[in-house]
Design a protein around this motif. Structure first.
Motif, PDB file in Angstrom:
ATOM      1  N   TRP A 149       0.826  -1.204   0.000  1.00 23.14           N
ATOM      2  CA  TRP A 149       0.000   0.000   0.000  1.00 23.14           C
ATOM      3  C   TRP A 149       0.868   1.265   0.000  1.00 23.14           C
ATOM      4  O   TRP A 149       0.638   2.199  -0.753  1.00 23.14           O
ATOM      5  N   HIS A 150       1.887   1.292   0.859  1.00 22.07           N
ATOM      6  CA  HIS A 150       2.767   2.454   0.948  1.00 22.07           C
ATOM      7  C   HIS A 150       4.168   2.186   0.397  1.00 22.07           C
ATOM      8  O   HIS A 150       4.960   3.123   0.271  1.00 22.07           O
ATOM      9  N   ALA A 151       4.499   0.930   0.123  1.00 21.28           N
ATOM     10  CA  ALA A 151       5.870   0.559  -0.216  1.00 21.28           C
ATOM     11  C   ALA A 151       6.460   1.339  -1.398  1.00 21.28           C
ATOM     12  O   ALA A 151       7.587   1.844  -1.299  1.00 21.28           O
ATOM     13  N   PRO A 152       5.752   1.470  -2.546  1.00 18.95           N
ATOM     14  CA  PRO A 152       6.357   2.210  -3.665  1.00 18.95           C
ATOM     15  C   PRO A 152       6.709   3.653  -3.298  1.00 18.95           C
ATOM     16  O   PRO A 152       7.769   4.164  -3.698  1.00 18.95           O
ATOM     17  N   ALA A 153       5.826   4.317  -2.535  1.00 24.03           N
ATOM     18  CA  ALA A 153       6.093   5.706  -2.145  1.00 24.03           C
ATOM     19  C   ALA A 153       7.260   5.783  -1.170  1.00 24.03           C
ATOM     20  O   ALA A 153       8.070   6.729  -1.226  1.00 24.03           O
ATOM     21  N   ILE A 160      13.787   4.208   1.104  1.00 21.17           N
ATOM     22  CA  ILE A 160      13.790   3.015   1.948  1.00 21.17           C
ATOM     23  C   ILE A 160      14.041   1.780   1.090  1.00 21.17           C
ATOM     24  O   ILE A 160      13.603   1.707  -0.060  1.00 21.17           O
ATOM     25  N   THR A 161      14.742   0.809   1.626  1.00 18.87           N
ATOM     26  CA  THR A 161      14.985  -0.421   0.878  1.00 18.87           C
ATOM     27  C   THR A 161      13.675  -1.177   0.672  1.00 18.87           C
ATOM     28  O   THR A 161      12.727  -1.021   1.458  1.00 18.87           O
ATOM     29  N   LEU A 166       8.245  -2.674   2.683  1.00 21.08           N
ATOM     30  CA  LEU A 166       7.128  -3.603   2.831  1.00 21.08           C
ATOM     31  C   LEU A 166       6.726  -3.736   4.297  1.00 21.08           C
ATOM     32  O   LEU A 166       5.539  -3.760   4.633  1.00 21.08           O
ATOM     33  N   PHE A 167       7.730  -3.806   5.171  1.00 22.12           N
ATOM     34  CA  PHE A 167       7.449  -3.916   6.602  1.00 22.12           C
ATOM     35  C   PHE A 167       6.795  -2.648   7.134  1.00 22.12           C
ATOM     36  O   PHE A 167       5.769  -2.708   7.833  1.00 22.12           O
ATOM     37  N   PHE A 168       7.363  -1.484   6.795  1.00 22.41           N
ATOM     38  CA  PHE A 168       6.817  -0.218   7.283  1.00 22.41           C
ATOM     39  C   PHE A 168       5.410   0.029   6.735  1.00 22.41           C
ATOM     40  O   PHE A 168       4.556   0.603   7.411  1.00 22.41           O
ATOM     41  N   SER A 169       5.172  -0.403   5.500  1.00 16.34           N
ATOM     42  CA  SER A 169       3.849  -0.236   4.908  1.00 16.34           C
ATOM     43  C   SER A 169       2.806  -1.021   5.690  1.00 16.34           C
ATOM     44  O   SER A 169       1.736  -0.499   6.035  1.00 16.34           O
ATOM     45  N   MET A 170       3.110  -2.270   5.979  1.00 10.67           N
ATOM     46  CA  MET A 170       2.151  -3.094   6.722  1.00 10.67           C
ATOM     47  C   MET A 170       1.917  -2.536   8.118  1.00 10.67           C
ATOM     48  O   MET A 170       0.768  -2.474   8.591  1.00 10.67           O
ATOM     49  N   VAL A 171       2.993  -2.099   8.792  1.00  9.35           N
ATOM     50  CA  VAL A 171       2.853  -1.536  10.132  1.00  9.35           C
ATOM     51  C   VAL A 171       1.989  -0.279  10.087  1.00  9.35           C
ATOM     52  O   VAL A 171       1.107  -0.083  10.934  1.00  9.35           O
TER      53      VAL A 171
END
Length: 253
Positions: A149-153, A160-161, A166-171
């Protein structure tokens, strides 16, 4: 960059901002969305490799639509080149975006394969209906949607790597779950309301055929508006000066 937790009512604000931004530049934003959809349809016609290439480009295309919304929200006209913003920010970030694409493609293939294995092959349901395999595939894709959801941005605007994004997006989605629920339900209500209205008008004016013909362009337009609101879910979920900068300022010359 740090996570910003918002109240549930922010979900309605995201919808409102998406609609307002779309109507600032309706022709440009609708045109860019239709360009994206056309590319997806063209790629889907290519046997085997088309699905793979399409999956690889999903994160980059998502970022492109978000960048277009960011431009429009600042009162600027988003040019077609904004759709390839992910590949104009330098080799490192372009490579990271393709890594995201590879992860997304692999995850999508695995989710679809598991759905077909568990529920059986799709049975070609009637329009507007879903069989067990399709519904299960959507459920299995849910974790993938949360991660992306947020990973590409995060990759593009924060550097961000892929793994961390992917982790930060899910959190972020989980921590702002209430706002995302309100956001999703609000859009669902808009889609259902518009569909019911078009169905009613079409039925009165010319029967089911006209109703279906009227629903398609309305659904696509609403989808374009929905794509605009995604940018604001990202903007309000993370606090950083980088987010407020214009996309072209983040891009390599």
């Amino acid at each position: 960059m740090k996570l910003h937790v918002v109240p549930p009512r922010t979900g309605i604000e995201w919808v409102r901002l998406g609609l307002r931004t779309f109507f600032r530049q309706p022709l440009a934003l609708a045109g860019l969305f239709f360009m994206y959809m056309t590319a997806v349809l063209v790629l889907s016609q290519v046997p085997v490799i088309g699905v793979v290439i399409g999956g690889l480009l999903v994160p980059a295309a998502t970022l492109g639509l978000m960048a277009a919304t960011a431009e429009a929200s600042r009162g600027r006209f988003p040019m077609p080149s904004v759709l390839i913003s992910a590949f104009r920010a330098g080799r490192q970030r372009a490579r990271a975006m393709l890594v995201l694409g590879a992860i997304y493609t692999t995850g999508s293939i695995v989710a679809s394969g598991l759905a077909a294995l568990i529920a059986g092959a799709p049975q070609d349901p009637q329009p507007g209906q879903f069989d067990a395999s399709t519904l299960l595939a959507l459920v299995l894709h849910a974790p993938l949607f949360l991660m992306f959801w947020h990973a590409p941005a995060l990759v593009h605007w924060h550097g961000i790597t892929p793994a961390k994004s992917l982790f930060f997006s899910m959190v972020a989605v989980v921590r702002n779950f209430g706002a995302h629920v309100v956001f999703s339900l609000s859009w669902l209500a808009l889609f259902l309301g518009a569909g019911s209205l078009m169905g009613l008008l079409g039925g009165i004016l010319g029967g089911p055929g006209l109703a279906q013909a009227m629903m398609m362009p309305v659904a696509l337009m609403l989808a374009a508006m929905f794509s605009c609101s995604i940018y604001f879910t990202f903007r309000d979920s993370f606090v950083s000066e980088d987010v407020v900068e214009a996309p072209e300022q983040q891009q390599a010359p």
